[in-house]
Structures are given as C-alpha cells and as structure tokens.
Enzyme design. Structure first.
Site, PDB file in Angstrom:
ATOM      1  CG  ASP A   1     -19.120  16.515  -6.134  1.00 49.50           C
ATOM      2  OD1 ASP A   1     -18.979  15.434  -5.535  1.00 49.50           O
ATOM      3  OD2 ASP A   1     -19.538  17.557  -5.592  1.00 49.50           O
TER       4      ASP A   1
ATOM      5  CG  ASP B   1     -23.221  14.606  -1.589  1.00 54.77           C
ATOM      6  OD1 ASP B   1     -24.453  14.536  -1.461  1.00 54.77           O
ATOM      7  OD2 ASP B   1     -22.469  13.614  -1.528  1.00 54.77           O
TER       8      ASP B   1
HETATM    9  C1  XBP Z   1     -19.535  14.609  -0.193  1.00 47.82           C
HETATM   10  C2  XBP Z   1     -19.266  14.117   1.133  1.00 47.82           C
HETATM   11  C3  XBP Z   1     -20.084  13.069   1.647  1.00 47.82           C
HETATM   12  C4  XBP Z   1     -21.451  13.476   2.138  1.00 47.82           C
HETATM   13  C5  XBP Z   1     -21.989  12.382   2.987  1.00 47.82           C
HETATM   14  O1  XBP Z   1     -18.302  15.039  -0.779  1.00 47.82           O
HETATM   15  O2  XBP Z   1     -18.334  14.518   1.779  1.00 47.82           O
HETATM   16  O3  XBP Z   1     -19.409  12.569   2.737  1.00 47.82           O
HETATM   17  O4  XBP Z   1     -21.375  14.653   2.928  1.00 47.82           O
HETATM   18  O5  XBP Z   1     -22.098  11.192   2.305  1.00 47.82           O
HETATM   19  P1  XBP Z   1     -18.159  15.222  -2.348  1.00 47.82           P
HETATM   20  P2  XBP Z   1     -21.867   9.798   3.072  1.00 47.82           P
HETATM   21  O6  XBP Z   1     -19.315  16.067  -2.785  1.00 47.82           O
HETATM   22  O7  XBP Z   1     -16.869  15.952  -2.507  1.00 47.82           O
HETATM   23  O8  XBP Z   1     -18.125  13.862  -2.983  1.00 47.82           O
HETATM   24  O9  XBP Z   1     -22.412   9.943   4.460  1.00 47.82           O
HETATM   25  O10 XBP Z   1     -22.642   8.793   2.243  1.00 47.82           O
HETATM   26  O11 XBP Z   1     -20.385   9.537   3.091  1.00 47.82           O
HETATM   27 MG    MG Z   2     -19.298  18.031  -3.513  1.00 46.69          MG
END
Ligand code: XBP
Ligand code: MG
Length: 260
Positions: free
Chosen positions: A10, A12
């Site tokens: 993953d 973020d």
């Molecule tokens: C990450 C997210 C994303 C970011 C924002 O989830 O939920 O929505 O917060 O990115 P994960 P965008 O780590 O589970 O993939 O604004 O580009 O959607």
């Molecule tokens: Mg994440």
C-alpha cells in the site's frame, strides 16, 4: 530461498505518512481556493479516512455535513472538480519534498530487490500521487523498482474491496499465496485478506493504531531499523526488532503452514 515471490505495498500510511501533512492540508487548500469555509482538522480527518478515495471522501462529507450546493453543478461534478484541485495541491506539496518514506521502508525494498523478490503497489490514491511520491523520495529510479503500480480508478471498487489487489496479482501473474502484502489500515487489511493475501503485515500509524486488522498475522508500529526498533502490537517479530525478509517468511509460514 524465501517463501514468497513478491511483496505488494500500500502507499498512503504504509510507504509514507502522507495523510496528516499531505492529503489533509491539500483538501483544505482546495476548499479555501473554492471559497468554501470547510476545514478538516485532524480528528475529523481521522474519521473521514474510513472512506477511501479523496473524491468519495468529499462526497461523503457533503452528504453527512448537511451541505447544500444550491442550483449549481451536481454533487458528483462538484466533488470531482474539488478533488482535481486537491490533487494539484498535494502534488505541489510532494514536489517541495515534504513527505519522506517511513523508517525501514527503503531498507526492506533494497533487501527484497537483492533477494530477487518482485515488488508491486496496490493503492487507492491517484496514480500521479504515487509517481511523484516515489520520484521525490530521494532515491534515483525508485519508481522503476515496482513492476506494477496499481492505483486509483483502474478498478471499479476501491478498498476495502479486493479489486486493486486482484489487479496487482493478475499483473504479476502470481497466486495470492506467493505474495506478502504490507498495509497500514483496516480498509487495506480487508482488501488484502479478501483477495486471499493472508500473509499480511500491518504497519500502523497514528491514524490507524487500534483499528481491527482481522486475521493479519503480524501488526507492528513500523518496519523499524537496527537503530530504531519496531514493536509488535500483535504477533511476533521473531529474532530482531525490525521487519526483514526473514520476518516475512515467518508470517508466510504462520498462515500457509510452511509449505512453498
Ligand atoms: C488512501 C486513501 C486515499 C488518500 C487520498 O487509502 O484513502 O484516498 O487518502 O488519495 P489506502 P486521493 O492507503 O488504503 O490506499 O485523494 O488521490 O484519492
Ligand atoms: Mg494506507
């Protein structure tokens, strides 16, 4: 010889702590640009993270904060435009070098490459966000270390649906039992487990500490470094207080019974 052929990360919260000082201020900057008096402080943002995807998060907020747009554009178009502006702000923050990789990430990636373990990404965020994060991490060629970067709207359903992991497995041409997934959140854990990725490592952050990670065999407070030990919150790190390929073999064995 390791028990698995690929590592799927993953982004973020896992590769980097992007939410608090990256995504959150970018949303707020987009709101201010649009003349809106919305502001997502840290506690509110922590709640909104339950909704994956920035555009979906904006739509959820509009629906639940009783926001009415009047006779303007429809909410979907409005959220899409706001989200585009948010992405621009987020990319600007990354360009200025604001968000480093979490401790231990680069070490583990290097170890995996040296051992011939393949690397992939499965994330909900917008593809440009991943590219720029990797390009700005201070490691030449880092983006190219990942054989496939599966991101954003390349699948119909975002996490916690398994779609993005299904896509990563398809592109790798591997079965789930040949891979280890690394995640930071309950939504990510559900997505990985649902895709059959039972060898799942969770590396929590302040937003995700205390969430329910289902059957994940190991939850740590970071990947750790020899001089920056990690702590296991559930499961066992094994011999050393940091996550390395041997640790991942252990968790693979714990769910797949030691057979390759
Ligand atoms: C990450 C997210 C994303 C970011 C924002 O989830 O939920 O929505 O917060 O990115 P994960 P965008 O780590 O589970 O993939 O604004 O580009 O959607
Ligand atoms: Mg994440």
């Amino acid at each position: 010889m390791h028990r698995f052929k690929a590592l799927i990360f993953d982004v973020d919260g896992t590769l980097a702590d992007t939410e608090r000082d990256g995504h959150r201020p970018a949303f707020n900057a987009a709101f201010a640009d649009a003349g809106l008096d919305w502001f997502w402080d840290e506690p509110l943002y922590g709640e909104l993270l339950a909704v994956t995807g920035g555009r979906e998060r904006i739509l959820y907020f509009m629906a639940h904060a009783g926001i009415r747009l009047g006779a303007g554009p429809d909410p979907d178009a409005f959220a899409r435009e706001l989200h585009r502006a948010k992405t621009r702000h987020y990319l600007q923050r990354l360009e200025s070098g604001a968000i480093p990789l979490r401790p231990g990430v680069l070490r583990l990636l290097r170890e995996a490459r040296a051992a011939g373990i393949r690397l992939a990404i499965a994330t909900t965020t917008t593809p440009e966000n991943v590219d720029t994060l990797l390009d700005r991490a201070g490691v030449p060629g880092l983006r190219g270390w990942f054989e496939t970067i599966c991101a954003g709207e390349s699948v119909p359903r975002k996490k916690p649906a398994p779609d993005i992991y299904d896509l990563a497995l398809e592109r790798l041409g591997l079965a789930a039992r040949d891979c280890v997934a690394v995640e930071d959140s309950d939504n990510g854990a559900r997505a990985a487990l649902e895709a059959g990725l039972r060898a799942l490592l969770i590396t929590v952050n302040d937003y995700t500490l205390g969430q329910d990670f289902g059957a994940a065999p190991l939850v740590v407070d970071g990947l750790g470094e020899p001089d920056q030990p990690a702590r296991a919150l559930s499961g066992s790190l094994g011999a050393r207080p940091w996550v390395d390929l041997d640790t991942l073999d252990l968790i693979h064995d714990s769910v797949h019974g030691g057979s390759v």
